[in-house]
Design a protein around this motif. Structure first.
Motif: not given
Length: 259
Positions: A67-70, A176-183
């Motif tokens: 999973v990609k995340a920013v 803190t937080s990660l977002t824009n998850f792309k599987k």
């Protein structure tokens, strides 16, 4: 007429060849399964002989993906009030909330219930975080962010930390937080016993240990743009009660934090 017989003969030969190939495939598949089960039984026997206890994790998913995340740029939820002050660190992309009176005290039996309610009511995407531990040495309470119900392990960009003062009062948190998850494409996860076998064969599970595990996500680099790896977190509690944790890629059984 002769050509018709030859054609019929070719059809029969073709059918026989297909039957032979299918039979060979089924036999090979059966043989591999038998060998796998025999190997599994041998591993379980060796573990038992070494006094190693294995707790099977509850695995609700058979397939996972990278999973990609920013890292999310957190914003001020509301202006400071009579109850809370808010501050943003733009460089670290952290949000700090400081209460003007204690949210709870760790000496209270229900302190976790109180801060859970606070997170849900006052923290952005608060329901996405899961309690991990209360660290009395560092005087912190740790929550990990989750993705699709699985924890994101030990990631400084996906965490909530409550600070505990000398009196046991909980007055502030940093998020803190990660977002824009792309599987990416789903893949079948490696059976848990194969992960245990790998660690065992590499002498990473001492005798008389207790082994437990859970599925989640792990990242090598805790930078702004990340690849989250579907991971078995394997915790080994040794005979002397010390613990060692290994993170193992659940798609290829690679040990991610091997020294």
């Amino acid at each position: 007429m002769q050509w018709g017989k030859i054609k019929t003969l070719f059809i029969y030969l073709f059918l026989l060849l297909n039957v032979a190939l299918i039979t060979n495939y089924l036999y090979t598949d059966y043989k591999n399964k038998v060998e796998h089960y025999e190997e599994k039984d041998a591993i379980l026997t060796s573990l038992k002989n070494d006094g190693i206890e294995i707790k099977e994790p509850e695995i609700g998913k058979k397939q996972l993906s990278y999973v990609k995340a920013v890292q999310k740029i957190l914003s001020m939820p509301i202006a400071s009030t009579n109850e809370y002050d808010y501050s943003i660190d733009k460089e670290e992309k952290t949000l700090t909330i400081t209460a003007k009176k204690p949210l709870a005290n760790i000496k209270e039996e229900n302190y976790l219930e109180k801060i859970n309610r606070f997170i849900i009511s006052n923290v952005e995407s608060g329901t996405a975080y899961s309690y991990i531990k209360t660290d009395n040495e560092k005087k912190e309470i740790i929550y990990y962010q989750q993705y699709e119900g699985l924890k994101i392990f030990e990631n400084k960009n996906a965490i909530i930390k409550f600070k505990i003062n000398q009196n046991g009062d909980i007055l502030s948190l940093t998020q803190t937080s990660l977002t824009n998850f792309k599987k990416e494409k789903d893949e079948t996860i490696v059976p848990y016993i194969d992960v245990i076998a790998k660690l065992y064969h590499e002498n990473m599970i001492p005798k008389k240990s207790k082994v437990s595990s859970e599925l989640g996500y792990y990242s090598f680099l805790r930078v702004e743009n990340q690849i989250l790896i579907p991971t078995y977190k394997v915790t080994i509690k040794k005979e002397d009660n010390s613990e060692q944790v290994f993170y193992v890629d659940s798609l290829n059984a690679k040990i991610l934090n091997k020294d």
